[in-house]
Design a protein around this motif. Structure first.
Motif, PDB file in Angstrom:
ATOM      1  N   GLU A   1      84.994  38.507  23.427  1.00  0.00           N
ATOM      2  CA  GLU A   1      85.730  38.535  22.263  1.00  0.00           C
ATOM      3  C   GLU A   1      84.740  39.049  21.165  1.00  0.00           C
ATOM      4  O   GLU A   1      85.434  39.748  20.030  1.00  0.00           O
ATOM      5  CB  GLU A   1      86.350  37.277  21.997  1.00  0.00           C
ATOM      6  N   ASP A   2      83.721  38.480  20.995  1.00  0.00           N
ATOM      7  CA  ASP A   2      82.742  38.626  19.720  1.00  0.00           C
ATOM      8  C   ASP A   2      81.877  39.494  19.528  1.00  0.00           C
ATOM      9  O   ASP A   2      80.774  39.524  18.604  1.00  0.00           O
ATOM     10  CB  ASP A   2      82.187  37.351  19.637  1.00  0.00           C
TER      11      ASP A   2
ATOM     12  N   TRP B   1      78.937  31.976   9.696  1.00  0.00           N
ATOM     13  CA  TRP B   1      79.535  32.623  10.457  1.00  0.00           C
ATOM     14  C   TRP B   1      78.759  33.935  10.815  1.00  0.00           C
ATOM     15  O   TRP B   1      78.351  34.563   9.901  1.00  0.00           O
ATOM     16  CB  TRP B   1      80.944  33.104   9.994  1.00  0.00           C
ATOM     17  N   HIS B   2      78.435  34.115  12.194  1.00  0.00           N
ATOM     18  CA  HIS B   2      77.845  35.528  12.650  1.00  0.00           C
ATOM     19  C   HIS B   2      76.251  35.421  11.872  1.00  0.00           C
ATOM     20  O   HIS B   2      75.668  36.605  11.512  1.00  0.00           O
ATOM     21  CB  HIS B   2      78.344  36.804  12.270  1.00  0.00           C
TER      22      HIS B   2
ATOM     23  N   ASP C   1      81.065  29.145  16.744  1.00  0.00           N
ATOM     24  CA  ASP C   1      81.684  30.420  17.115  1.00  0.00           C
ATOM     25  C   ASP C   1      81.503  30.470  18.475  1.00  0.00           C
ATOM     26  O   ASP C   1      80.715  31.231  18.985  1.00  0.00           O
ATOM     27  CB  ASP C   1      81.363  31.634  16.260  1.00  0.00           C
TER      28      ASP C   1
HETATM   29 ZN   LIG Z   1      82.768  35.477  15.827  1.00  0.00          ZN
END
Ligand SMILES: [Zn+2]
Length: 296
Positions: free
Chosen positions: A165-166, A266-267, A135
């Motif tokens: 973005e994140d 993810w994350h 990511d």
């Molecule tokens: Zn992300």
């Protein structure tokens, strides 16, 4: 004397044919792009980013990532500019690479920041930052390797490495702030925008993201099938994602999000380089390269 003359004639004929063959060989090599997308080199770009640590806003790792991306692009003759701006009170540094004076008809983008909190993890690990190998770093790696191998005869292209973005939902930050700031400053509309995000998973399954522009989905997924990558570019709509393609779509610009959202790390703090493979980066890179070669 006649036999000697005959011999001379045939010698010249032979030399002539040899010269023509060699010239044709040289011409073919000069005009044909022999550069291929190198997955191993792109994977090295992932490792080189992850070693900085999480590229969270305002961190040294974030500054190191900017310097690294700039250096890699300048090595292969792209002009690099940092768009210094702000969005909703937060500093934004988008990295823009071009090699044409013309405004771009194709934009290829990826975010380079990583998430401050691993909030999909459990317990105390939720307070740690996401390493962002897939990511963040994987999308940047595909863009950098494309920049090394893209032929010169494509329409004008810009690579954008989006900041911010994140980190949506953390300390008043929104998602996709870098791309929102970028689109707000656009003066000419490109024909096509391709965003890549989380495409390094060694178990690669890229389904169709449902907000994405249908022409671009059709062009890219059919190119993937044509070059034997239909197993990885699955022609089934699955997720609806808030990603850097959305501000473009809202401005009426065709945009597609190439993302493999079936990623259990993810994350979390487990989003590390061992989950990413050179092969997956190469599948995505080769598909985009083949698609770019069809663009006029
Ligand atoms: Zn992300």
């Amino acid at each position: 004397m006649i036999p000697t003359r005959k011999f001379q004639f045939f010698s010249f004929l032979f030399l002539g044919i040899l010269l023509i063959t060699f010239s044709v060989y040289l011409f073919n090599n000069a005009t044909k792009s022999t550069k291929r997308f190198n997955g191993a080199r792109a994977y090295q770009d992932v490792l080189n980013q992850v070693v900085f640590g999480p590229r969270t806003p305002e961190s040294t790792a974030h500054a190191n990532a900017i310097a690294y991306i700039r250096k890699e692009l300048e090595k292969v003759n792209w002009n690099v500019q940092i768009q210094e701006t702000e969005w909703q009170g937060f500093r934004i540094q988008n990295i823009i690479a071009s090699r044409s004076e013309l405004s771009p008809s194709i934009i290829i983008g990826a975010h380079y920041d990583s998430r401050i909190l691993a909030d999909q993890d459990t317990g105390v690990r939720q307070k740690e930052a996401v390493p962002g190998a897939n990511d963040g770093a994987s999308g940047v790696a595909v863009l950098l390797e494309l920049a090394r191998v893209i032929p010169y005869n494509t329409p004008p292209i810009e690579f954008i490495f989006f900041d911010a973005e994140d980190n949506g939902g953390i300390a008043n930050r929104q998602w996709i702030m870098g791309s929102q700031a970028f689109v707000a400053s656009l003066t000419n509309k490109p024909k096509s925008v391709v965003i890549v995000d989380m495409i390094g998973d060694s178990d690669l399954n890229i389904c169709i993201e449902t907000n994405s522009d249908s022409r671009l989905v059709s062009e890219i997924w059919s190119m993937a099938a044509k070059i034997g990558n239909e197993k990885y570019f699955i022609a089934t709509p699955k997720y609806t994602i808030l990603d850097d393609h959305i501000p473009f779509l809202e401005a009426g610009i065709p945009a597609v999000d190439i993302i493999d959202f079936d990623y259990p790390y993810w994350h979390t703090v487990a989003d590390t380089s061992d989950k990413v493979s050179a092969r997956s980066l190469e599948i995505v890179g080769n598909t985009l390269l083949a698609w770019l070669e069809t663009q006029k």
